[in-house]
Write an enzyme that holds these catalytic residues in place. Structure first.
Site, PDB file in Angstrom:
ATOM      1  CD  GLU A 113      -3.114  -0.168   0.055  1.00  0.00           C
ATOM      2  OE1 GLU A 113      -3.152   0.204  -1.138  1.00  0.00           O
ATOM      3  OE2 GLU A 113      -3.765  -1.141   0.483  1.00  0.00           O
TER       4      GLU A 113
ATOM      5  N   GLY B 138     -16.230   5.160  -3.476  1.00  0.00           N
ATOM      6  CA  GLY B 138     -15.651   5.722  -2.250  1.00  0.00           C
ATOM      7  C   GLY B 138     -15.286   4.669  -1.223  1.00  0.00           C
TER       8      GLY B 138
ATOM      9  CG  LEU C 229     -13.524  -1.858  -2.802  1.00  0.00           C
ATOM     10  CD1 LEU C 229     -14.857  -2.588  -2.629  1.00  0.00           C
ATOM     11  CD2 LEU C 229     -12.366  -2.743  -2.340  1.00  0.00           C
TER      12      LEU C 229
ATOM     13  CD  GLU D 135      -8.206   8.491 -10.835  1.00  0.00           C
ATOM     14  OE1 GLU D 135      -8.874   9.167 -10.046  1.00  0.00           O
ATOM     15  OE2 GLU D 135      -8.580   7.395 -11.283  1.00  0.00           O
TER      16      GLU D 135
ATOM     17  CG  ASP E  15      -5.999   1.985  -7.883  1.00  0.00           C
ATOM     18  OD1 ASP E  15      -5.352   1.163  -7.214  1.00  0.00           O
ATOM     19  OD2 ASP E  15      -6.412   3.061  -7.426  1.00  0.00           O
TER      20      ASP E  15
HETATM   21  C1  GLA Z   1      -5.100   4.724  -4.502  1.00  0.00           C
HETATM   22  C2  GLA Z   1      -4.265   5.097  -5.711  1.00  0.00           C
HETATM   23  C3  GLA Z   1      -3.197   4.043  -5.985  1.00  0.00           C
HETATM   24  C4  GLA Z   1      -2.387   3.712  -4.729  1.00  0.00           C
HETATM   25  C5  GLA Z   1      -3.303   3.485  -3.532  1.00  0.00           C
HETATM   26  C6  GLA Z   1      -2.549   3.341  -2.228  1.00  0.00           C
HETATM   27  O1  GLA Z   1      -5.843   3.572  -4.752  1.00  0.00           O
HETATM   28  O2  GLA Z   1      -5.081   5.243  -6.868  1.00  0.00           O
HETATM   29  O3  GLA Z   1      -2.366   4.482  -7.044  1.00  0.00           O
HETATM   30  O4  GLA Z   1      -1.424   4.709  -4.477  1.00  0.00           O
HETATM   31  O5  GLA Z   1      -4.248   4.530  -3.377  1.00  0.00           O
HETATM   32  O6  GLA Z   1      -1.826   2.161  -2.234  1.00  0.00           O
END
Ligand code: GLA
Length: 336
Positions: free
Chosen positions: A15, A100, A103, A137, A149
């Protein structure tokens, strides 16, 4: 008319390291975003959603406005620049991925838009769609997120974790061993990614990397990191240790070492709570109880400050475990 179906994702471990040169371990969810698109011959885009009552009509290439349709319109804007589509589009969106919740409903929506818009473009690699979605994004929505993501939802496959090296985007899909369940639980606490806290953490990481003289904070020397000023030492401690944990977790998954994987999740949560400071006390209590009731590991997932947590539990125990957790925390809901 073109169509696309793209899953949400849950991050198992790794993370806040996708913009720090780390390897991350997200997994596709069963819940998907479904999208249909057709050229409307008008000078504006019309976006409808099964989840929102209003119809969004926007001039072609109008900027983001904080509306739910921004993720679709950002994708359309990009696709027109690339020549994948031209003119106004009618888009119908329907999403089973909670918004929110951490996910990746936004990444899934952008990737679905780009997939539908490029359906007739031969030989387009899903990774290319992921890079395009990240630029939407970053530049259209204005969130300086990493690549996790978008890659997770563009190339992820149900029942597999995606070990993604965020430096070069090479990846491996690792099957989740039979008998393991990753339960995804919504805490009931809402969070928003675009609210400035994400950006603030990212800037701290950049500062820490600069002070340590490394291009990627994951490469920082742990000893030197301790000497950094104020919160930078804690941020660096999380990133460097989480980079190690994610690699160890990928190895534990490959070798089927359930307990090792769970212990790494627990250490990840403690680090996110103490050093990266992206958890909230109510979530900490839920995560503690999840382990107390028999999960091998549990941790907050995604960008934090609420949303979901993910727990590793033996498949035959998962339903009884969830009943126990829900009775202690009635505001929670099970997503997967
Ligand atoms: C969000 C961001 C990702 C990542 C996470 C944290 O989901 O979109 O790029 O940095 O937070 O791990």
């Amino acid at each position: 008319m073109t169509r696309a179906r793209v899953p949400g994702r849950v991050n198992l471990i790794g993370e806040w390291i996708d913009f720090n040169g780390g390897t991350v371990l997200p997994m596709a969810l069963p819940q998907c975003v479904d999208l249909e698109m057709c050229t409307n011959g008008r000078g504006y885009d019309r976006v409808k959603s099964a989840e929102f009552p209003d119809t969004a009509d926007f001039a072609i290439d109008a900027p983001a406005s904080g509306h739910w349709s921004d993720y679709v319109r950002g994708g359309l804007h990009y696709a027109r620049r690339r020549g994948w589509i031209s003119g106004g589009q009618d888009v119908m969106l329907s999403s089973a991925v909670p918004v929110g919740a951490g996910l990746s409903s936004s990444a899934a929506t952008i990737v679905a838009t780009l997939k539908a818009a490029s359906a007739h473009v031969p030989g387009l690699d899903p990774a290319e769609i992921a890079f395009a979605a990240k630029s939407v994004e970053n530049d259209f929505i204005g969130v300086p997120c990493g690549i996790m993501d978008q890659m997770a939802v563009a190339v992820g496959t149900a029942g597999h974790a995606l070990a993604l090296d965020t430096r070069d985007c090479s990846y491996q899909l690792i099957p989740v061993p039979a008998g393991w369940t990753f339960a995804v639980i919504h805490s009931g606490i809402a969070r928003a990614l675009a609210d400035g806290r994400y950006k603030a953490r990212r800037e701290e990481c950049l500062k820490a990397a600069e002070a340590l003289g490394v291009a990627h904070l994951c490469d920082g020397d742990p000893g030197l990191a301790e000497a950094l000023p104020g919160p930078l030492a804690r941020r660096a401690r999380h990133v460097v240790s989480e980079g190690r944990r994610a690699l160890d977790a990928a190895a534990a998954l490959r070798s089927g070492d359930f307990l090792a994987f769970g212990a790494l999740m627990n250490a990840s949560h403690a680090s996110l709570r103490e050093d990266f400071e992206v958890s909230v006390p109510e979530m900490d209590a839920m995560v503690r109880d999840a382990v107390d009731l028999g999960a091998a590991g549990a941790r907050i997932t995604g960008a934090g400050f609420g949303g979901c947590f993910v727990c590793l539990i033996e498949a035959p125990l998962a339903d009884a475990w969830w009943r126990g957790l829900h009775s202690r925390h009635p505001g929670t809901s099970r997503i997967a």
